[in-house]
Write an enzyme that holds these catalytic residues in place. Structure first.
Site, short mmCIF file in Angstrom:
data_model
loop_
_atom_site.label_atom_id
_atom_site.label_comp_id
_atom_site.label_asym_id
_atom_site.label_seq_id
_atom_site.Cartn_x
_atom_site.Cartn_y
_atom_site.Cartn_z
N HIS A 113 0.93 -1.10 -0.24
CA HIS A 113 0.12 0.10 0.03
C HIS A 113 0.86 1.14 -0.11
CE1 HIS A 113 -4.28 1.35 0.38
NE2 HIS A 113 -3.80 2.44 0.98
N ASP A 127 -13.84 3.23 6.82
CA ASP A 127 -12.78 3.83 6.04
C ASP A 127 -13.36 4.64 4.67
OD1 ASP A 127 -9.95 4.82 5.30
OD2 ASP A 127 -10.39 3.35 3.56
N ARG A 175 -12.36 13.23 4.65
CA ARG A 175 -11.20 13.63 4.67
C ARG A 175 -10.63 14.47 3.47
NH1 ARG A 175 -7.97 8.94 5.39
NH2 ARG A 175 -5.97 10.05 5.63
N SER A 227 -6.43 4.53 8.18
CA SER A 227 -7.15 4.19 6.93
C SER A 227 -6.50 3.19 6.24
CB SER A 227 -6.90 5.63 6.03
OG SER A 227 -7.30 5.30 4.85
N LYS A 269 -7.78 -1.18 6.01
CA LYS A 269 -8.24 -1.85 4.62
C LYS A 269 -7.22 -3.14 4.68
CE LYS A 269 -7.32 1.71 2.01
NZ LYS A 269 -7.69 2.91 2.78
N1 URA Z 1 -3.89 5.80 1.12
C1 URA Z 1 -4.92 5.34 1.92
O1 URA Z 1 -5.62 4.22 1.71
N2 URA Z 1 -5.45 6.27 2.98
C2 URA Z 1 -4.70 7.39 3.26
O2 URA Z 1 -5.22 7.86 4.24
C3 URA Z 1 -3.75 7.75 2.50
C4 URA Z 1 -3.34 6.79 1.46
#
Ligand code: URA
Length: 438
Positions: free
Chosen positions: A82, A161, A168, A183, A187
């Site tokens: 990620h 999220d 956000r 966040s 996930k």
């Molecule tokens: N990627 C995400 O999933 N969340 C964030 O807050 C920033 C990047």
């Protein structure tokens, strides 16, 4: 307990209890706390931060807001990557099928564009028919059957999220260590993975622009990941300039296809290989980074990663004909060439400037209701190190909805270009590596 007193506590820089965080997040997901109160909370967190205990409580509550995937019976390790958000960052589209053909199972839950940064889901949705709302059962089945799926948060999986992410984006509260940590790791935990590679961006196009800020974010992510039982490593990578030559949605899909077919820009290939190699070593699929890189490079060259990408797109309802033949895709309604004001060499192209220009053209959202234009974006004809003549086009702006934004985007992209008499020194793409405890 009530939402307003929790907001007041955070506003006054006091530490919230796990119960208070649980209350606020679960009531928000249920629709009992309105967006205006949650927006105020997000701004208070953005300004005053959270302790590690609060960040862990936030992440845990976000995970608990939905169901979690399980892959206990799988004969392959589950691993994901990620990124903390960048400009021209199309790595996930290439890396997920690539890691899958190298022996991993990749259940990837991605996000949409945030502020000036692109989002994997918006890019994939530029492919006609591609579904990013798989049910938990569909997601699990696809990963079991073909080894990879890229989907988004839903009302079933990490709904907290899904709601917080959009809020956000619209309230200028993205660049917060605890909010990014919650966040990303909510996930990643809900995906049911064992191991995680974090691509922590550093530079103007990142949310944490300097090395100290990026390291603080990496530390928070690694600490919480460890507490959640994920085996994790972070690479700090350069985001002072866009990755590749395209910034937008469909334009980035096209460039990803080039890489998957064995070509594409060298920087995109390099960062993809470095991250994929960490996924393979972290899970024991390769014994060291250099043999992992070789394996991944072979899978890009021999077409197996490209075939796996097509298989994934087909499984999620996407039209593979436009991927095999991108000239069948609709053309943007409006285009504008940005011309070099002088001759010389491109010294640098600023990532933030190009990212904000793409947002103006319609590649992202300024408000929750905004609809993304899949054709909006910027093609960089010249990148750092390349020679240019005065009056020659350095970039092309494109949009189908925001013709009025072309002049302002032109100014932004021109301002993002730095020219010099001599070419710059080579760009360093991987700036560091961190593990839990660093
Ligand atoms: N990627 C995400 O999933 N969340 C964030 O807050 C920033 C990047």
């Amino acid at each position: 307990m009530d939402a307003r007193s929790i907001l007041a506590k955070k506003r006054d820089k006091q530490e919230l209890s796990t119960d208070e965080i649980d209350f606020l997040i679960s009531r928000y997901v249920a629709g009992d706390v309105p967006d205006y109160q949650m927006a105020a909370f997000l701004m208070a967190v953005y300004l005053n931060g959270m302790t590690p205990a609060e960040t862990f409580a936030l992440t845990s509550r976000m995970i608990a807001s939905g169901r979690r995937a399980r892959f206990d019976d799988l004969d392959r390790p589950t691993v994901d990557k990620h990124s903390t958000g960048g400009v021209g960052d199309k790595i996930s589209l290439i890396l997920a099928p690539l890691a899958a053909v190298c022996g991993a199972a990749v259940p990837m839950m991605s996000g949409r564009s945030l502020e000036h940064s692109g989002g994997t889901l918006d890019k994939l949705e530029a492919i006609p028919g591609y579904r990013t709302d798989l049910s938990l059962e569909e997601f699990q089945r696809q990963v079991r059957e073909i080894g990879v799926a890229i989907t988004g948060q839903t009302a079933e999986m990490v709904p907290a999220d899904k709601k917080l992410y959009a809020l956000r984006d619209a309230t200028a509260t993205v660049a917060s260590v605890p909010l990014v940590t919650g966040s990303i790791l909510s996930k990643k935990t809900a995906e049911g993975i064992q191991a995680l590679v974090l691509d922590v961006k550093v530079g103007s196009g990142a949310f944490f622009k300097d090395s100290d800020g990026a390291r603080a974010l990496a530390r928070s992510l690694l600490t919480v990941a460890e507490k959640l039982g994920l085996s994790a490593v972070a690479l700090l990578t350069d985001m002072s300039q866009p990755l590749g030559r395209t910034v937008g949605n469909w334009v980035e899909v096209e460039e990803s296809v080039e890489v998957l077919r064995g070509g594409g820009p060298a920087d995109v290939v390099e960062v993809t290989l470095e991250l994929t190699a960490r996924m393979l070593t972290l899970t024991g699929l390769a014994s060291d980074v250099s043999s992992a890189r070789e394996q991944a490079e072979r899978s890009l060259r021999d077409g197996s990663a490209w075939r796996k990408f097509l298989e994934m797109v087909r499984a999620q309802g996407g039209d593979t004909a436009v991927l095999e033949n991108p000239s069948r895709y609709p053309r943007p309604k409006y285009q504008l060439e940005v011309k070099a004001p002088r001759s010389g060499s491109v010294r640098r192209v600023d990532a933030l400037g190009v990212g904000v220009a793409a947002l103006e053209l319609g590649a992202g959202r300024k408000q929750i209701e905004d609809v993304v234009d899949p054709l909006a974006g910027v093609r960089l004809l010249k990148i750092a190190g390349e020679a240019v003549q005065a009056g020659e086009p350095v970039a092309v702006l494109q949009t189908s909805q925001r013709e009025d934004a072309l002049p302002v985007a032109e100014k932004m992209v021109l301002a993002a270009y730095e020219f010099a008499d001599e070419p710059p020194t080579a760009r360093e793409l991987v700036l560091g590596e961190m593990r839990p405890g660093d």
